[in-house]
Design a protein around this motif. Sequence first.
Motif, PDB file in Angstrom:
ATOM      1  N   TYR A  51      -5.723  -0.270 -24.872  1.00 37.90           N
ATOM      2  CA  TYR A  51      -4.727   0.800 -24.996  1.00 37.90           C
ATOM      3  C   TYR A  51      -5.287   2.106 -24.437  1.00 37.90           C
ATOM      4  O   TYR A  51      -4.559   2.887 -23.804  1.00 37.90           O
ATOM      5  N   LYS A  52      -6.598   2.316 -24.657  1.00 37.11           N
ATOM      6  CA  LYS A  52      -7.243   3.519 -24.122  1.00 37.11           C
ATOM      7  C   LYS A  52      -7.114   3.544 -22.601  1.00 37.11           C
ATOM      8  O   LYS A  52      -6.831   4.578 -21.997  1.00 37.11           O
ATOM      9  N   ARG A  80     -12.643  18.450 -24.913  1.00 33.19           N
ATOM     10  CA  ARG A  80     -12.037  17.731 -26.041  1.00 33.19           C
ATOM     11  C   ARG A  80     -12.351  16.232 -25.952  1.00 33.19           C
ATOM     12  O   ARG A  80     -12.667  15.593 -26.957  1.00 33.19           O
ATOM     13  N   PRO A  83     -14.105   9.501 -29.625  1.00 27.56           N
ATOM     14  CA  PRO A  83     -14.928   8.278 -29.610  1.00 27.56           C
ATOM     15  C   PRO A  83     -14.556   7.297 -28.497  1.00 27.56           C
ATOM     16  O   PRO A  83     -14.298   6.130 -28.738  1.00 27.56           O
ATOM     17  N   THR A  84     -14.477   7.782 -27.267  1.00 20.40           N
ATOM     18  CA  THR A  84     -14.170   6.913 -26.125  1.00 20.40           C
ATOM     19  C   THR A  84     -15.125   7.255 -24.985  1.00 20.40           C
ATOM     20  O   THR A  84     -15.366   8.432 -24.728  1.00 20.40           O
ATOM     21  N   LYS A  92     -18.143  10.686 -34.311  1.00 20.22           N
ATOM     22  CA  LYS A  92     -16.964  11.057 -33.519  1.00 20.22           C
ATOM     23  C   LYS A  92     -15.660  10.525 -34.121  1.00 20.22           C
ATOM     24  O   LYS A  92     -14.595  11.090 -33.900  1.00 20.22           O
ATOM     25  N   HIS A  93     -15.750   9.419 -34.870  1.00 22.94           N
ATOM     26  CA  HIS A  93     -14.541   8.817 -35.435  1.00 22.94           C
ATOM     27  C   HIS A  93     -13.936   9.644 -36.561  1.00 22.94           C
ATOM     28  O   HIS A  93     -12.745   9.546 -36.821  1.00 22.94           O
ATOM     29  N   GLY A 148     -12.703  16.147 -36.255  1.00 23.24           N
ATOM     30  CA  GLY A 148     -11.673  16.647 -35.347  1.00 23.24           C
ATOM     31  C   GLY A 148     -12.065  18.042 -34.897  1.00 23.24           C
ATOM     32  O   GLY A 148     -12.813  18.744 -35.601  1.00 23.24           O
ATOM     33  N   PHE A 155      -1.912  10.217 -25.062  1.00 23.16           N
ATOM     34  CA  PHE A 155      -3.219  10.037 -24.423  1.00 23.16           C
ATOM     35  C   PHE A 155      -4.371  10.342 -25.390  1.00 23.16           C
ATOM     36  O   PHE A 155      -5.278   9.515 -25.575  1.00 23.16           O
ATOM     37  N   PHE A 156      -4.324  11.533 -26.022  1.00 25.90           N
ATOM     38  CA  PHE A 156      -5.452  11.904 -26.900  1.00 25.90           C
ATOM     39  C   PHE A 156      -5.521  11.002 -28.146  1.00 25.90           C
ATOM     40  O   PHE A 156      -6.601  10.744 -28.665  1.00 25.90           O
ATOM     41  N   ALA A 173      -4.775   7.795 -28.168  1.00 23.76           N
ATOM     42  CA  ALA A 173      -5.442   6.563 -27.726  1.00 23.76           C
ATOM     43  C   ALA A 173      -6.953   6.783 -27.630  1.00 23.76           C
ATOM     44  O   ALA A 173      -7.737   5.935 -28.070  1.00 23.76           O
ATOM     45  N   TRP A 174      -7.331   7.913 -27.085  1.00 24.19           N
ATOM     46  CA  TRP A 174      -8.772   8.204 -26.933  1.00 24.19           C
ATOM     47  C   TRP A 174      -9.451   8.476 -28.271  1.00 24.19           C
ATOM     48  O   TRP A 174     -10.674   8.409 -28.381  1.00 24.19           O
ATOM     49  N   SER A 175      -8.627   8.798 -29.297  1.00 29.85           N
ATOM     50  CA  SER A 175      -9.202   9.010 -30.633  1.00 29.85           C
ATOM     51  C   SER A 175      -9.419   7.688 -31.351  1.00 29.85           C
ATOM     52  O   SER A 175      -9.891   7.650 -32.488  1.00 29.85           O
ATOM     53  N   GLY A 176      -9.011   6.605 -30.704  1.00 34.79           N
ATOM     54  CA  GLY A 176      -9.268   5.279 -31.272  1.00 34.79           C
ATOM     55  C   GLY A 176      -8.087   4.704 -32.030  1.00 34.79           C
ATOM     56  O   GLY A 176      -8.241   3.699 -32.737  1.00 34.79           O
ATOM     57  N   ASP A 194      -4.227   2.892 -32.520  1.00 34.72           N
ATOM     58  CA  ASP A 194      -3.430   1.938 -31.755  1.00 34.72           C
ATOM     59  C   ASP A 194      -2.094   2.579 -31.396  1.00 34.72           C
ATOM     60  O   ASP A 194      -1.738   3.646 -31.901  1.00 34.72           O
ATOM     61  N   VAL A 204      -0.142   5.874 -33.092  1.00 33.40           N
ATOM     62  CA  VAL A 204       0.023   7.101 -32.302  1.00 33.40           C
ATOM     63  C   VAL A 204       1.485   7.533 -32.318  1.00 33.40           C
ATOM     64  O   VAL A 204       1.798   8.703 -32.528  1.00 33.40           O
ATOM     65  N   ILE A 253      -3.091  17.883 -31.452  1.00 33.66           N
ATOM     66  CA  ILE A 253      -4.006  16.948 -30.770  1.00 33.66           C
ATOM     67  C   ILE A 253      -5.300  16.788 -31.575  1.00 33.66           C
ATOM     68  O   ILE A 253      -5.844  15.680 -31.691  1.00 33.66           O
ATOM     69  N   GLY A 254      -5.750  17.884 -32.167  1.00 34.51           N
ATOM     70  CA  GLY A 254      -7.011  17.851 -32.927  1.00 34.51           C
ATOM     71  C   GLY A 254      -6.922  17.080 -34.234  1.00 34.51           C
ATOM     72  O   GLY A 254      -7.957  16.681 -34.778  1.00 34.51           O
ATOM     73  N   HIS A 287      -5.751  11.996 -35.322  1.00 35.78           N
ATOM     74  CA  HIS A 287      -6.478  10.835 -35.862  1.00 35.78           C
ATOM     75  C   HIS A 287      -6.893  11.063 -37.318  1.00 35.78           C
ATOM     76  O   HIS A 287      -7.697  10.305 -37.858  1.00 35.78           O
TER      77      HIS A 287
END
Lengths: 424, 249
Positions: free
Chosen positions: A2-3, A256, A261-262, B79-80, B83, B103-104, B106-109, B111, B115, B151-152, B155
């Motif tokens: 998904y990423k 950012r 975590p990616t 990182k998980h 924020g 996008f952010f 997804a990058w925060s981990g 699904d 999101v 965005i921050g 997650h």
Amino acid sequence: MYKFTASITKELRLLSRDRVGLMIMFAMPILLVLLITSIQISAFELVNNSKVKVLLCNKDKGKGSQEFLSYLNEVGRFDLVNIDMTDRNVGDQMNDHDAFVALYIPEGFSEQIAKKASYSADKALVEFGINEVSDTLRMVNVDSLTIYFHPVLQQSLRRSIQGALKSVVQLVESKSMLNALYFSINNKPMPASFEKELFNNQIGIREKTTSHNGSRTIPNAAQHNVPAWTIFAMFFMVISLGGNVVKEKLSGSFVRLKILPTNFIIGLLSKQLLYLLVAMSQVLVIFSMGVFLFPHIGLPALNIPHDWLALIVVSLICGMSAISYALCIGVFAKTQEQANGFGAISVVILATIGGILVPSFAMPKSFQFFMNLSPLHWCLEAYYGLFLEGGKLSDLTSSVLPLIASIIVLQTIALIGLKRKNLI
Amino acid sequence: MSNLALSVNNLSFRYAGQAKDCVHDLSFEIFVGERFGLFGPNGAGKTTLMSLMVGLLKVKEGKILLLDKDLATEKKAIKHFIGYVPQDFAFYPELSPVENLDFFGAWSGLDKRTVKERTASLLEVLGLTDVAHKPVKQFSGGMKRRVNLAIGVIHEPQVLFLDEPTVGVDVQTRHAIIDYLKVLNAQGTTLVYTSHHLKEAEDLCERVALIDRGEMVAYDHLDQLLQRHGDNSGLEDLFLKLTGSAYRD
């Protein structure tokens, strides 16, 4: 996964909103390839197919000059216009008649040719031991023909015209000499049938273009221009991709992303994958134009190489080379203006030294080293290997390997740059 | 596991080529669920300290523990659950709030379904539903701040770092953001916050640290700090008293 798909989607959305970038990557090369091919075709026709207008001032009324002019007409490259001119007013006459070449045949030209032929024949008979040495045997000098060239006429064209004139003069001279020789031996003129047999049975010259493995792709302006301007278009993605990277740096998005975590490699890969698709679309659009549109607008059609796999591999490598270059510019440029300005100018310079704008064989030897530094040169060499020589992938290693090396170097530089700027 | 969200121990940092430390021998602790304020004049070292705490700058001297994990060795795991809302807008202005969050997120981990759900809820809470599909570059400063915040927090981090989250916004937006931060805190999120709006800080923060020229000037519960310095007129007067009134930039 998904990423990765989210990254690709993000890049696609950004690209679809970058209208200027899209115009530069697609509209500009389409226009360039159309214009440059049309102009080159016109120039090619001007030099090769059109007759050259020659102002002729013939002060000789004899048979020799008539024969000379008759052969000159047979060459088929000259459009002779009879005028009266002097050495002083020839420039004005050329301007008035819009001509680049003028020819002056001096008075007594035929008579002098005949005398020279007679001398040569007598000399030959003496040398063969048929006649004895005579006191009257003297060398005759023929007054030169004078040819005037307009100063703008290219050296290559001057040489070509001079060469044609010299061969015609030589023909007239040879014919006169053989006639004189025949007359001296047989005491009668040479029969017309024999003369015809002698001079019409010249050895022909066949023209063939070389190719690999017997492939018969006919080179034309499209074969040169379509791949060349496609490469130029690919490298102009520096405006879109380079600008995209700079924007991400300046907007703080990189910062950012760094705390999320990616792995940033996913971002770089998705960016490059999308732009590789863009490069392939450029190839598809511009090549299709060469194949399907060109014949309908009076331009020669692009002949696609037989080795499709090689064409795809070369296009992918060229695309990656362009992407790596754009990425490097984006990483090191501090502003978008810097990326656009430096990116565009550097691509034009690399295209020039790489043989896109000026053929590489026309460059001075001192430029050969710089030519090898341009990735566009290696891209062009690889495409030329396919389009002009009909080569296979295995024949292209000499151009593909430097390209792969340049991709590795540029990608490494970009990664080091991102690391040093604390962006990944 | 301790009840510490963050522990900073003898932290010093100097930028390359600089003669003096930008952050010098700082030590403090922030508890889980706390609303902690970090204040100081311009150039005090707040943003550098914030960058060190979120891992944007590498810790070379001292130690930072986040939820008992060492930032130097367990950055990936940390990182998980942290924020960060930076002072500068950090998003794609050409994209809409939904596209940015997609996008952010997804990058925060997260699904795709999570999101989508959180995007809808965040846009609703932050009053961005009507402009959810418009490019952010068309937004006012206040709306952009809310996107930056959304965005921050998409997650749902356990510790949220906010670097001047209300700078340049009108009173309404500032109140909305502060109210939302209080809601987040009530749900268990630890807030680490910097601002120049000291009245706002008084309203939001339970404990504060005042730093000047990279060093700790004061560090305590807000009311105890005011009491100790005999200044009941508020944080702003105390700030001036401790850091002086001369220009700093």
